[in-house]
Every structure is written in C-alpha cells, then in structure tokens.
Design a protein around this motif. Structure first.
Motif, PDB file in Angstrom:
ATOM      1  N   PRO A  83       0.659  -1.438  -0.102  1.00  0.00           N
ATOM      2  CA  PRO A  83       0.050  -0.048  -0.030  1.00  0.00           C
ATOM      3  C   PRO A  83       0.965   1.116  -0.025  1.00  0.00           C
ATOM      4  CG  PRO A  83      -0.254  -1.330   1.980  1.00  0.00           C
ATOM      5  CD  PRO A  83       0.482  -1.945   1.203  1.00  0.00           C
ATOM      6  N   MET A  84       2.020   1.130   0.535  1.00  0.00           N
ATOM      7  CA  MET A  84       2.805   2.518   0.658  1.00  0.00           C
ATOM      8  C   MET A  84       3.337   2.704  -0.669  1.00  0.00           C
ATOM      9  SD  MET A  84       2.783   3.205   3.666  1.00  0.00           S
ATOM     10  CE  MET A  84       3.681   4.603   3.662  1.00  0.00           C
ATOM     11  N   MET A  85       3.487   1.647  -1.525  1.00  0.00           N
ATOM     12  CA  MET A  85       3.844   1.890  -2.975  1.00  0.00           C
ATOM     13  C   MET A  85       2.832   2.709  -3.780  1.00  0.00           C
ATOM     14  SD  MET A  85       5.898  -1.653  -3.759  1.00  0.00           S
ATOM     15  CE  MET A  85       7.307  -2.262  -2.827  1.00  0.00           C
ATOM     16  N   LEU A  86       1.816   2.153  -3.448  1.00  0.00           N
ATOM     17  CA  LEU A  86       0.622   2.946  -4.160  1.00  0.00           C
ATOM     18  C   LEU A  86       0.420   4.283  -3.934  1.00  0.00           C
ATOM     19  CD1 LEU A  86      -2.126  -0.103  -3.781  1.00  0.00           C
ATOM     20  CD2 LEU A  86      -0.755   0.371  -5.617  1.00  0.00           C
ATOM     21  N   LYS A  87       0.633   4.573  -2.732  1.00  0.00           N
ATOM     22  CA  LYS A  87       0.261   6.073  -2.277  1.00  0.00           C
ATOM     23  C   LYS A  87       1.337   7.103  -3.038  1.00  0.00           C
ATOM     24  CE  LYS A  87      -0.210   6.787   2.324  1.00  0.00           C
ATOM     25  NZ  LYS A  87      -1.649   7.468   2.101  1.00  0.00           N
ATOM     26  N   GLU A  88       2.508   6.586  -3.480  1.00  0.00           N
ATOM     27  CA  GLU A  88       3.425   7.259  -4.064  1.00  0.00           C
ATOM     28  C   GLU A  88       2.790   7.736  -5.459  1.00  0.00           C
ATOM     29  OE1 GLU A  88       7.192   5.703  -4.752  1.00  0.00           O
ATOM     30  OE2 GLU A  88       7.400   5.042  -2.646  1.00  0.00           O
ATOM     31  N   PHE A  89       1.768   6.914  -5.937  1.00  0.00           N
ATOM     32  CA  PHE A  89       0.953   7.450  -7.340  1.00  0.00           C
ATOM     33  C   PHE A  89      -0.320   8.053  -6.957  1.00  0.00           C
ATOM     34  CE2 PHE A  89       4.307   4.411  -8.343  1.00  0.00           C
ATOM     35  CZ  PHE A  89       5.043   5.012  -9.530  1.00  0.00           C
ATOM     36  N   PHE A  90      -0.533   8.887  -6.068  1.00  0.00           N
ATOM     37  CA  PHE A  90      -1.777   9.462  -5.783  1.00  0.00           C
ATOM     38  C   PHE A  90      -2.855   8.394  -5.676  1.00  0.00           C
ATOM     39  CE2 PHE A  90       0.863  12.300  -8.091  1.00  0.00           C
ATOM     40  CZ  PHE A  90       1.030  13.191  -7.339  1.00  0.00           C
ATOM     41  N   VAL A  91      -2.821   7.180  -5.301  1.00  0.00           N
ATOM     42  CA  VAL A  91      -3.751   6.387  -5.138  1.00  0.00           C
ATOM     43  C   VAL A  91      -4.525   6.554  -3.646  1.00  0.00           C
ATOM     44  CG1 VAL A  91      -4.459   3.737  -4.875  1.00  0.00           C
ATOM     45  CG2 VAL A  91      -2.923   4.449  -6.652  1.00  0.00           C
ATOM     46  N   HIS A  92      -6.058   6.444  -3.642  1.00  0.00           N
ATOM     47  CA  HIS A  92      -6.619   6.989  -2.457  1.00  0.00           C
ATOM     48  C   HIS A  92      -7.512   5.882  -2.331  1.00  0.00           C
ATOM     49  CE1 HIS A  92      -5.567  11.046  -3.777  1.00  0.00           C
ATOM     50  NE2 HIS A  92      -5.658  11.331  -2.535  1.00  0.00           N
ATOM     51  N   TYR A  93      -7.735   4.891  -3.087  1.00  0.00           N
ATOM     52  CA  TYR A  93      -8.733   3.723  -2.554  1.00  0.00           C
ATOM     53  C   TYR A  93      -8.042   2.471  -3.204  1.00  0.00           C
ATOM     54  CZ  TYR A  93     -12.624   6.710  -2.450  1.00  0.00           C
ATOM     55  OH  TYR A  93     -13.520   8.010  -2.175  1.00  0.00           O
ATOM     56  N   VAL A  94      -8.566   1.199  -2.612  1.00  0.00           N
ATOM     57  CA  VAL A  94      -7.773   0.086  -3.009  1.00  0.00           C
ATOM     58  C   VAL A  94      -9.049  -0.864  -2.950  1.00  0.00           C
ATOM     59  CG1 VAL A  94      -6.932  -0.453  -0.809  1.00  0.00           C
ATOM     60  CG2 VAL A  94      -6.219  -2.076  -2.936  1.00  0.00           C
ATOM     61  N   ILE A  95      -9.186  -1.841  -3.987  1.00  0.00           N
ATOM     62  CA  ILE A  95     -10.399  -2.704  -4.155  1.00  0.00           C
ATOM     63  C   ILE A  95      -9.958  -4.024  -3.315  1.00  0.00           C
ATOM     64  CG2 ILE A  95     -11.909  -4.369  -5.405  1.00  0.00           C
ATOM     65  CD1 ILE A  95     -11.590  -1.947  -7.699  1.00  0.00           C
ATOM     66  N   LEU A  96     -10.520  -4.709  -2.533  1.00  0.00           N
ATOM     67  CA  LEU A  96     -10.239  -5.667  -2.007  1.00  0.00           C
ATOM     68  C   LEU A  96     -11.258  -6.767  -1.649  1.00  0.00           C
ATOM     69  CD1 LEU A  96      -8.340  -3.831   1.144  1.00  0.00           C
ATOM     70  CD2 LEU A  96      -7.208  -4.838  -0.837  1.00  0.00           C
ATOM     71  N   GLY A  97     -11.074  -7.894  -1.696  1.00  0.00           N
ATOM     72  CA  GLY A  97     -11.919  -8.956  -1.710  1.00  0.00           C
ATOM     73  C   GLY A  97     -12.797  -9.313  -2.897  1.00  0.00           C
ATOM     74  N   HIS A  98     -12.311  -8.930  -3.995  1.00  0.00           N
ATOM     75  CA  HIS A  98     -13.258  -8.912  -5.159  1.00  0.00           C
ATOM     76  C   HIS A  98     -13.546 -10.532  -5.325  1.00  0.00           C
ATOM     77  CE1 HIS A  98     -14.152  -9.051  -9.485  1.00  0.00           C
ATOM     78  NE2 HIS A  98     -14.673  -7.692  -9.247  1.00  0.00           N
ATOM     79  N   SER A  99     -14.524 -10.810  -5.988  1.00  0.00           N
ATOM     80  CA  SER A  99     -15.017 -12.100  -6.183  1.00  0.00           C
ATOM     81  C   SER A  99     -13.961 -12.903  -6.997  1.00  0.00           C
ATOM     82  CB  SER A  99     -16.366 -12.478  -6.795  1.00  0.00           C
ATOM     83  OG  SER A  99     -16.266 -11.730  -8.324  1.00  0.00           O
ATOM     84  N   LEU A 117      -7.412  -3.947   7.101  1.00  0.00           N
ATOM     85  CA  LEU A 117      -6.723  -3.434   8.099  1.00  0.00           C
ATOM     86  C   LEU A 117      -5.505  -2.544   7.913  1.00  0.00           C
ATOM     87  CD1 LEU A 117      -7.187  -6.220  11.091  1.00  0.00           C
ATOM     88  CD2 LEU A 117      -8.442  -3.935  10.840  1.00  0.00           C
ATOM     89  N   LYS A 118      -4.605  -3.164   6.894  1.00  0.00           N
ATOM     90  CA  LYS A 118      -3.377  -2.559   6.467  1.00  0.00           C
ATOM     91  C   LYS A 118      -3.580  -1.526   5.670  1.00  0.00           C
ATOM     92  CE  LYS A 118       0.202  -2.924   7.054  1.00  0.00           C
ATOM     93  NZ  LYS A 118       1.214  -2.390   7.905  1.00  0.00           N
ATOM     94  N   ALA A 119      -4.405  -1.575   4.726  1.00  0.00           N
ATOM     95  CA  ALA A 119      -5.001  -0.286   4.031  1.00  0.00           C
ATOM     96  C   ALA A 119      -5.573   1.024   4.846  1.00  0.00           C
ATOM     97  CB  ALA A 119      -6.087  -0.462   2.942  1.00  0.00           C
ATOM     98  N   LEU A 120      -6.392   0.749   5.835  1.00  0.00           N
ATOM     99  CA  LEU A 120      -6.695   1.635   6.835  1.00  0.00           C
ATOM    100  C   LEU A 120      -5.776   2.216   7.411  1.00  0.00           C
ATOM    101  CD1 LEU A 120     -10.132   0.240   7.779  1.00  0.00           C
ATOM    102  CD2 LEU A 120      -9.913   2.231   6.481  1.00  0.00           C
ATOM    103  N   GLU A 121      -4.896   1.467   7.737  1.00  0.00           N
ATOM    104  CA  GLU A 121      -3.675   1.926   8.617  1.00  0.00           C
ATOM    105  C   GLU A 121      -2.812   2.974   8.054  1.00  0.00           C
ATOM    106  OE1 GLU A 121       0.444   0.117   9.675  1.00  0.00           O
ATOM    107  OE2 GLU A 121      -1.063  -1.290  10.263  1.00  0.00           O
ATOM    108  N   VAL A 122      -2.907   2.745   6.725  1.00  0.00           N
ATOM    109  CA  VAL A 122      -1.824   3.786   5.718  1.00  0.00           C
ATOM    110  C   VAL A 122      -2.677   4.670   4.977  1.00  0.00           C
ATOM    111  CG1 VAL A 122       0.112   2.075   5.710  1.00  0.00           C
ATOM    112  CG2 VAL A 122      -1.679   2.299   3.768  1.00  0.00           C
ATOM    113  N   ASN A 123      -4.043   5.030   5.513  1.00  0.00           N
ATOM    114  CA  ASN A 123      -5.144   5.909   4.922  1.00  0.00           C
ATOM    115  C   ASN A 123      -5.131   5.603   3.427  1.00  0.00           C
ATOM    116  OD1 ASN A 123      -5.335   7.377   7.411  1.00  0.00           O
ATOM    117  ND2 ASN A 123      -3.070   8.440   6.974  1.00  0.00           N
TER     118      ASN A 123
END
Length: 255
Positions: A83-99, A117-123
């Motif tokens: 998730p920290m890598m994603l935040k470097e590219f202005f990512v604000h959301y992440v899809i989790l648990g897709h079927s 829980l990890k996604a929420l931890e890093v905003n």
C-alpha cells in the motif's frame, strides 16, 4: 441521511499505459472543470497507475484506485505491491476481496481482513467487495454468506476507520455475465448488508456507510439501480472500459 454516491471503474486486467492514456485524454474534457454530485474512481492495472496518475492525478473530480494490495509494507513477497508503494502514485482507494480474487486466487475472509486493516492503517480507502455465488443464492444461503463476509472481513475495524470503507455488493452470478440483479434483488441485499453494519458498528455508522452495487451495470440499468434507497453508486467492470459508457452510467445514475 444523504450519502454521496461513488462510481468506480474496475478495469481488471485490461488497458496498458497507452490505452490508459487514450482513456484519460477522452474523459479529461468532461471531468477537468466539472463538479459531479458523486465521487468518481478509476482502478487501472498496477502497471498503468503511473500513467493514470500523470494525467488524472491533479483532477479533483477523479480519484485513483488499485485493484489489490499486500497486507505488508515491504519484504520478501515476490509479485506483491504494498500500500505504501501505491500512495506514491496518488492512489486513494484500493479494491479488496473482489470475487475474482476470492474464487481464482483463494483469498479467504481472514486474508482480506488483514488487507483491509493494513489499507486503513496507511490511509488508503478500501472498496471492500462481498457477494454470493448463484449456488449459494439458490441454496438460500445469501444472508449466511454476506454475514460471514462482513463480520470477518471488517473484524477489528474501528468505527472511525469504517468511515473510510466503501462496501461493494456484487452478486457473483451477475459479474461479467450480462445478467443483472433486479433492482428489487439488489435493494434487498443492500438493505441486509446495511443491517449487518448496524449490528456490528451501530445505526449511525450504518446510515453513513456507502454500499455500491456491482454486476453488469450498464447505462441502460444505472438509473433504476441507483434509485434504490440503499444503493450508493456502482463498481463497474466491462462497461467502464469505454469512456462514453462509463460517463453515461454516471450521468444516468445521478440523474
């Protein structure tokens, strides 16, 4: 309580960097200087996120999402993206648990919970996906399946953290099949999910949380689905690959 709808384009394993550039340039004139009565999210594949960020990162009406992330910050996890890598590219959301992650890659409710829980931890804001298969629905297990997915998937999430979670209800039998749940079926499931949130987090949290519908959403059915009182937007697959179609869904769904 009025909840702001959220429309998210899940491109799945489609659109490399050049196609992402074409898409972004096609929607820029529509989104760059326009205020929408909803949140708009685009989830490209990992390799296309940098190009999407370059072209759309400064557009206030559009947010970027990733389609998945690791539950770890870094380490010896070949093929994973933190998730920290994603935040470097202005990512604000992440899809989790897709079927598709659950069915094809064997992701369990507990595994998905760790990612939430990890996604929420890093905003990062999770778009937390739930939904039943056709066999489960026909066996009368809809409520049992949704209860397990919600209870386990959101375990240990604080009420404050829940405010950053979007739930996406996706009946698996309607994803990519062209078959859409009727508005009545979708509303019934969404209302049940909201009741589960009330049990787990309280009535106020349940009233605030946004619950999207996903499953063959198209311009032609968006208006009817979004008119349901417990449906707060859509997670869109195939119909979000074309700029005009995606924008038409948003237009019809917010009319």
């Amino acid at each position: 309580m009025t909840r702001k709808p959220i429309f998210a384009a899940n491109w799945k394993m489609n659109k490399g960097a050049s196609e992402t550039e074409d898409f972004a340039k096609a929607i820029l004139p529509k989104v760059q200087h326009h205020t929408f009565p909803c949140d708009i999210v685009i989830a490209p594949p990992f390799t296309s996120i940098p190009k999407a960020a370059e072209l759309l990162g400064n557009v206030s009406s559009v947010a970027l999402a990733a389609q998945n992330c690791s539950q770890f910050d870094s380490g010896a996890y070949t093929g994973e993206v933190s998730p920290m890598m994603l935040k470097e590219f202005f990512v604000h959301y992440v899809i989790l648990g897709h079927s598709e992650r659950r069915a094809i890659y064997g992701e369990s409710d507990e595994f998905i919970n760790a990612k939430v829980l990890k996604a929420l931890e890093v905003n990062l804001r999770p778009i937390f996906c739930i939904g039943e298969t056709l066999e489960e629905r026909e066996a009368g297990k809809l409520e049992e399946v949704l209860r397990r997915q919600v209870t386990v998937g959101l375990k240990d999430v604080s009420e404050e953290g829940l405010g950053d979670v979007v739930i996406a209800y996706e009946p698996v039998w309607a994803i990519g099949t062209g078959v859409t749940a009727t508005a009545e079926q979708a509303q019934e499931a969404h209302a049940f999910v909201r009741s589960l949130i009330a049990e787990q987090f309280g009535g106020e949290a349940a009233a605030k949380i946004r619950i999207q519908y996903g499953g063959s959403v198209k311009p032609g059915n968006a208006r009817e689905l979004m008119a349901c009182p417990d449906i707060d937007g859509a997670l869109i697959g195939g119909a979000a690959l074309e700029p005009a179609s995606f924008l038409e869904i948003i237009e019809n769904g917010t009319a």
